[in-house]
Design a protein around this motif. Structure first.
Motif, PDB file in Angstrom:
ATOM      1  N   UNK A 104     -38.922   4.692   1.852  1.00 60.92           N
ATOM      2  CA  UNK A 104     -38.276   3.301   2.423  1.00 60.92           C
ATOM      3  C   UNK A 104     -38.484   3.568   4.007  1.00 60.92           C
ATOM      4  N   UNK A 105     -38.297   4.915   4.538  1.00 59.30           N
ATOM      5  CA  UNK A 105     -38.503   5.069   6.089  1.00 59.30           C
ATOM      6  C   UNK A 105     -39.877   4.800   6.654  1.00 59.30           C
ATOM      7  N   UNK A 106     -40.705   5.234   5.661  1.00 66.01           N
ATOM      8  CA  UNK A 106     -42.343   5.034   6.053  1.00 66.01           C
ATOM      9  C   UNK A 106     -42.598   3.690   5.956  1.00 66.01           C
ATOM     10  N   UNK A 107     -42.028   2.824   5.074  1.00 64.35           N
ATOM     11  CA  UNK A 107     -42.097   1.389   4.855  1.00 64.35           C
ATOM     12  C   UNK A 107     -41.539   0.627   6.072  1.00 64.35           C
ATOM     13  N   UNK A 108     -40.505   0.855   6.693  1.00 67.65           N
ATOM     14  CA  UNK A 108     -39.661   0.507   7.807  1.00 67.65           C
ATOM     15  C   UNK A 108     -40.769   0.656   9.031  1.00 67.65           C
ATOM     16  N   UNK A 109     -41.202   1.927   9.179  1.00 69.50           N
ATOM     17  CA  UNK A 109     -42.214   2.513  10.320  1.00 69.50           C
ATOM     18  C   UNK A 109     -43.282   1.433  10.263  1.00 69.50           C
ATOM     19  N   UNK A 110     -44.150   1.038   8.953  1.00 70.37           N
ATOM     20  CA  UNK A 110     -45.190   0.237   9.013  1.00 70.37           C
ATOM     21  C   UNK A 110     -44.710  -1.282   9.305  1.00 70.37           C
ATOM     22  N   UNK A 111     -43.440  -1.626   8.823  1.00 68.98           N
ATOM     23  CA  UNK A 111     -43.194  -3.121   9.413  1.00 68.98           C
ATOM     24  C   UNK A 111     -42.885  -3.191  10.818  1.00 68.98           C
ATOM     25  N   UNK A 138     -31.253  -1.000  -0.780  1.00 64.79           N
ATOM     26  CA  UNK A 138     -30.088  -0.420  -0.494  1.00 64.79           C
ATOM     27  C   UNK A 138     -30.706   0.655   0.660  1.00 64.79           C
ATOM     28  N   UNK A 139     -31.798   1.547   0.211  1.00 71.41           N
ATOM     29  CA  UNK A 139     -32.408   2.494   0.946  1.00 71.41           C
ATOM     30  C   UNK A 139     -32.811   2.188   2.226  1.00 71.41           C
ATOM     31  N   UNK A 140     -33.556   0.754   2.050  1.00 71.96           N
ATOM     32  CA  UNK A 140     -34.176   0.201   3.152  1.00 71.96           C
ATOM     33  C   UNK A 140     -33.320  -0.195   4.236  1.00 71.96           C
ATOM     34  N   UNK A 141     -32.210  -0.882   3.661  1.00 73.27           N
ATOM     35  CA  UNK A 141     -31.057  -1.190   4.729  1.00 73.27           C
ATOM     36  C   UNK A 141     -30.315  -0.065   5.290  1.00 73.27           C
ATOM     37  N   UNK A 142     -30.512   0.900   4.625  1.00 73.83           N
ATOM     38  CA  UNK A 142     -29.735   2.302   5.042  1.00 73.83           C
ATOM     39  C   UNK A 142     -30.602   3.007   6.470  1.00 73.83           C
ATOM     40  N   UNK A 143     -31.933   2.958   6.177  1.00 75.57           N
ATOM     41  CA  UNK A 143     -32.810   3.543   7.080  1.00 75.57           C
ATOM     42  C   UNK A 143     -33.041   2.816   8.516  1.00 75.57           C
ATOM     43  N   UNK A 144     -32.862   1.490   8.079  1.00 75.86           N
ATOM     44  CA  UNK A 144     -33.292   0.161   9.075  1.00 75.86           C
ATOM     45  C   UNK A 144     -32.665   0.488  10.521  1.00 75.86           C
ATOM     46  N   UNK A 145     -31.325   0.642  10.649  1.00 78.21           N
ATOM     47  CA  UNK A 145     -30.842   0.760  11.961  1.00 78.21           C
ATOM     48  C   UNK A 145     -31.477   1.909  12.803  1.00 78.21           C
ATOM     49  N   UNK A 146     -31.680   3.145  12.355  1.00 78.30           N
ATOM     50  CA  UNK A 146     -32.292   4.271  13.068  1.00 78.30           C
ATOM     51  C   UNK A 146     -33.526   4.142  13.242  1.00 78.30           C
TER      52      UNK A 146
END
Length: 113
Positions: free
Chosen positions: A3-10, A42-50
């Motif tokens: 999910x962290x790499x997904x957020x990075x791509x977003x 839940x994991x995406x929401x967890x890593x999102x703020x950082x």
């Protein structure tokens, strides 16, 4: 946790889109995530703020729309909701199907100012 790499791509996509405008920042991002996408919200929401700290999405509100998975039976043409990829057709019980929805992971909209 992918999910962290997904957020990075977003973030990258959102910043590229922001650069195409005269806007200063992103107010809101709306995501569509399918039940079968493999994304744990839940994991995406967890890593999102950082992950979004010091990016164009840092102050943006985030909306997530969950897309229910849907399939079409290749035996009887029935369209039905599924919870996992191996669910059989409720009509004829065939496991042969085409996934119509539920694998999505997309940025539906960005609201900029």
């Amino acid at each position: 946790m992918h999910e962290l790499s997904i957020v990075t791509s977003i973030i990258k996509i959102a910043e590229e889109e922001l650069a195409k405008t005269n806007a200063a920042y992103i107010e809101e991002i709306e995501l569509e995530i399918g039940d079968l996408s493999g994304i744990e919200t839940d994991a995406l929401n967890f890593v999102w703020p950082a992950a979004v700290k010091n990016t164009a999405l840092e102050k943006a509100s985030k909306k997530i729309n969950i897309i229910k998975a849907e399939a079409k039976c290749t035996e009887c043409d029935r369209v039905f909701e599924i919870e996992n990829i191996y669910d059989p057709c409720p009509g004829c019980h065939s496991i042969q199907k085409t996934i119509l929805r539920g694998r999505e992971l997309k940025i539906k909209s960005l609201k900029v100012s």
